[in-house]
Every structure is written in C-alpha cells, then in structure tokens.
Enzyme design. Sequence first.
Site, mmCIF file in Angstrom:
data_model
loop_
_atom_site.group_PDB
_atom_site.id
_atom_site.type_symbol
_atom_site.label_atom_id
_atom_site.label_comp_id
_atom_site.label_asym_id
_atom_site.label_seq_id
_atom_site.Cartn_x
_atom_site.Cartn_y
_atom_site.Cartn_z
ATOM 1 N N ASN A 160 0.742 -1.265 0.014
ATOM 2 C CA ASN A 160 0.047 0.028 0.088
ATOM 3 C C ASN A 160 1.054 1.430 0.088
ATOM 4 O OD1 ASN A 160 -2.370 1.844 0.818
ATOM 5 N ND2 ASN A 160 -1.115 2.021 2.588
ATOM 6 N N SER A 211 -4.475 2.422 -8.418
ATOM 7 C CA SER A 211 -5.507 3.606 -8.392
ATOM 8 C C SER A 211 -6.291 3.615 -9.827
ATOM 9 C CB SER A 211 -4.420 4.830 -8.340
ATOM 10 O OG SER A 211 -5.184 6.020 -8.761
ATOM 11 N N TYR A 225 3.195 9.797 -11.380
ATOM 12 C CA TYR A 225 2.170 8.930 -10.755
ATOM 13 C C TYR A 225 1.259 8.097 -11.552
ATOM 14 C CZ TYR A 225 -1.402 7.840 -7.261
ATOM 15 O OH TYR A 225 -2.338 7.011 -6.305
#
Length: 253
Positions: free
Chosen positions: A88, A139, A152
């Site tokens: 995580n 995500s 990202y």
Amino acid sequence: MDRFKGKTVLVTGAASGIGLATTRRFIAEGANVTMLDIDDSSLAKAAEEFPQERVLVHVGDTADSATARVVVKATVDRFGGLDTLVNNAGIASEGDITQTSEEDFARVMAVNVAGYFHMAKASVPELVKAGGSIVMTSSVSGLGGDWEMFAYNTSKGAVSNMVRAMALDAGKTGVRVNAVNPSFTKTGLTRDMLEDAELVKKFEERMPLGAPEDPEGVAAAIAFLASDDARLITGVNLPVDAGLMASNGQPPQ
C-alpha cells in the site's frame, strides 16, 4: 466477523490513510498485523490504538530491498508465518513529463513500483506456504491517464499490470494477487486537493456515489480480496472509485 482469526497480515504504508484503515479492518477481523511505514513517529502513534500482542511495528523504506527482507523475517519470527501482504505504501508527484525531474521520477518509481516488487519478492515464499494472497493499492490512475500526473500515472499503470503478471505466475502455487484501484480518497496524499473546494466539486460531479472516498471503504475491499470469500479471484484490478470509471468521460447533463 473473524475471517482472519489466526492469520497474519503485513501492511505497508500503515501509519495513515488507507494503510491505517486496512490495519484496523484486519485487527477487527482477528488478524495479527505487521505495520510498516517510513514515518516512525506517526507509526508509533498509530500503533497505540491496537492490542500490542497483535501488532508488530517496523520502520523502513520499501524502496530498500533490505527492508523487505528484514520485515518479512521479523513478521515470521513474531507470528509464525505470513498469510497476506498488503502493498500500500505510495507517493505522488505532480507535473507533466517536461516538469518532472529525473530525481522525482526515480523516487516515485522506487516507492510505487520497486517497493511493491521488493515486498512481494520477499513475501512470496511465506505466502506459498500459507496459500496466501497479495493485495496491492493501485489507483484509477493506473487504469487511465490524468492531466499533469505523469510519474504517478506511470507508476500506477505498472502496478496494475504487475498484478496481472504475478497472478499468472503465482496461480500454480495457490497464491492470489489482486489490486484495489481507488479514486479521490481522504488521505494525507490528497490533503491539498481536499482544501480546493472547486476541485472537490468537480470530483463530486464525476463520482455517482460522491467524493471524497473514505479509507475505510477501500480497506473493506482489500479485506474482501484477501479473504476466502474471494478464493476464485486473482489478477483483478478492482475499481473502488464511487462509480468514477462507470463514466465514458462525457460531462453530466
């Protein structure tokens, strides 16, 4: 529920946000949990709320392969094995490719991709013994692109396909590998976003169930994927996104 009674779970990025909510969920369902985070003071404070015989606190950087080996060994020594790894820990970086420095790109990839690799590689031998599972926090940014989030997006896209590749290879050993793919969630990483009322409104318009998401809802999905209830599920990237990705991108009427 006691779905994880007698089980051991290792959670990275456990001091706050989704990681802390996930730790709470597994503790509530009977598990022992190793909490790993780079922030020693926040980690120590977070761990205070749990029964000390049920938690192991470990400070370290998942981008360092030695951290992964040490924390897995410490977990096995303390609790006798490892049943679930929750990958995580993560960081974000804003900017398009021209605005992203080599140093920022390297750090994002080191934590969000190499860190997941190090933790999974160190954990798999123990997970094979337990017939366990890995759940990764990817995500919606790993399933589609964002404006000015180049590093990202790149890292989360890698995580989403890492899950598929690992699931194919690990299936023959009985180990399952899945991911949750949250959208705008109330965590430390989104603190600036939460303070931007106009931005929050835009997310609310795109997310049928509303924004921002609560970390506890993401933790519930993580626990499901780690449980025997999901025993036939592997290689899945599960959007936990309040309906964001149900849209084809057209604006609401």
